[in-house]
Design a protein around this motif. Structure first.
Motif, PDB file in Angstrom:
ATOM      1  N   ASP A 227     -10.595  -4.710  -1.135  1.00  0.00           N
ATOM      2  CA  ASP A 227     -12.002  -4.832  -0.738  1.00  0.00           C
ATOM      3  C   ASP A 227     -12.172  -6.169  -0.026  1.00  0.00           C
ATOM      4  OD1 ASP A 227     -14.768  -5.275  -0.599  1.00  0.00           O
ATOM      5  OD2 ASP A 227     -15.138  -4.404  -2.578  1.00  0.00           O
TER       6      ASP A 227
ATOM      7  N   ALA B 213     -14.411   4.832  -6.694  1.00  0.00           N
ATOM      8  CA  ALA B 213     -13.343   5.171  -5.750  1.00  0.00           C
ATOM      9  C   ALA B 213     -12.094   5.619  -6.508  1.00  0.00           C
ATOM     10  CB  ALA B 213     -13.024   3.977  -4.853  1.00  0.00           C
TER      11      ALA B 213
ATOM     12  N   HIS C 250     -15.620   0.289  -7.262  1.00  0.00           N
ATOM     13  CA  HIS C 250     -14.157   0.351  -7.319  1.00  0.00           C
ATOM     14  C   HIS C 250     -13.726   1.444  -8.301  1.00  0.00           C
ATOM     15  CE1 HIS C 250     -14.515  -4.102  -6.106  1.00  0.00           C
ATOM     16  NE2 HIS C 250     -14.264  -3.381  -5.021  1.00  0.00           N
TER      17      HIS C 250
ATOM     18  N   TYR D 254      -6.617  -1.670  -7.509  1.00  0.00           N
ATOM     19  CA  TYR D 254      -6.154  -1.479  -6.130  1.00  0.00           C
ATOM     20  C   TYR D 254      -7.332  -1.563  -5.154  1.00  0.00           C
ATOM     21  CZ  TYR D 254      -4.439   0.915  -1.972  1.00  0.00           C
ATOM     22  OH  TYR D 254      -4.124   1.237  -0.682  1.00  0.00           O
ATOM     23  N   TYR D 255      -8.391  -0.811  -5.436  1.00  0.00           N
ATOM     24  CA  TYR D 255      -9.541  -0.815  -4.529  1.00  0.00           C
ATOM     25  C   TYR D 255     -10.221  -2.182  -4.483  1.00  0.00           C
ATOM     26  CZ  TYR D 255      -8.985   4.145  -3.771  1.00  0.00           C
ATOM     27  OH  TYR D 255      -8.482   5.363  -3.406  1.00  0.00           O
TER      28      TYR D 255
ATOM     29  N   GLU E 294      -4.036   8.926  -0.768  1.00  0.00           N
ATOM     30  CA  GLU E 294      -4.753   7.929   0.042  1.00  0.00           C
ATOM     31  C   GLU E 294      -4.866   8.439   1.442  1.00  0.00           C
ATOM     32  OE1 GLU E 294      -6.555   4.197   1.121  1.00  0.00           O
ATOM     33  OE2 GLU E 294      -6.541   5.510  -0.575  1.00  0.00           O
TER      34      GLU E 294
ATOM     35  N   ARG F 105       0.835  -1.222   0.000  1.00  0.00           N
ATOM     36  CA  ARG F 105       0.000   0.000   0.000  1.00  0.00           C
ATOM     37  C   ARG F 105       0.863   1.262   0.000  1.00  0.00           C
ATOM     38  NH1 ARG F 105      -5.552   0.019   2.143  1.00  0.00           N
ATOM     39  NH2 ARG F 105      -6.143  -2.081   2.726  1.00  0.00           N
TER      40      ARG F 105
END
Length: 122
Positions: A52, A111, A108, A47-48, A122, A23
């Motif tokens: 999840d 986001a 996703h 990424y999202y 982030e 991350r």
């Protein structure tokens, strides 16, 4: 800390096993190159999806591997090369997205767009 191999860089599979390190390094690299990436929205959606909690583990692993490949400084085509530098990253991401396309949801992508509007933080 992920141990380095004898060549001097971390393999993507080991990096993908350390989600917090992944991350941090993902956001650091993305902030520096987001404007240059035509696939940045797909990368962020991946990424999202990968982080999840409702995403199946096998899907998370495929996406984390692609994300790890993106953040590694040494890959098939060095990222510092103009124009060509991110083509291998895009290919790896495209392959992962094709494998798991049904799991990347509209939220996703929402986001991802929100992160881009915030300036990719982030």
């Amino acid at each position: 800390m992920v141990a380095e191999n004898s060549v001097g860089f971390e393999p993507a599979d080991r990096l993908a096993q350390d989600p917090e390190n992944l991350r941090q390094r993902f956001w650091r690299k993305l902030k520096g190159v987001a404007a240059k990436l035509p696939f940045v929205e797909d990368l962020l959606a991946a990424y999202y999806c990968a982080f999840d909690k409702t995403t199946p583990r096998r899907v998370q692993l495929a996406l984390l591997g692609a994300i790890a490949y993106f953040i590694l400084p040494f890959d098939i085509i060095p990222d510092m090369l103009p124009v060509l530098g991110y083509t291998d990253d895009a290919a790896v991401l495209a392959a992962a997205l094709k494998l798991v396309a049904g799991h990347i949801k509209p939220e996703h992508y929402s986001a991802a767009r929100a992160a881009l509007q915030r300036g990719v933080t982030e």
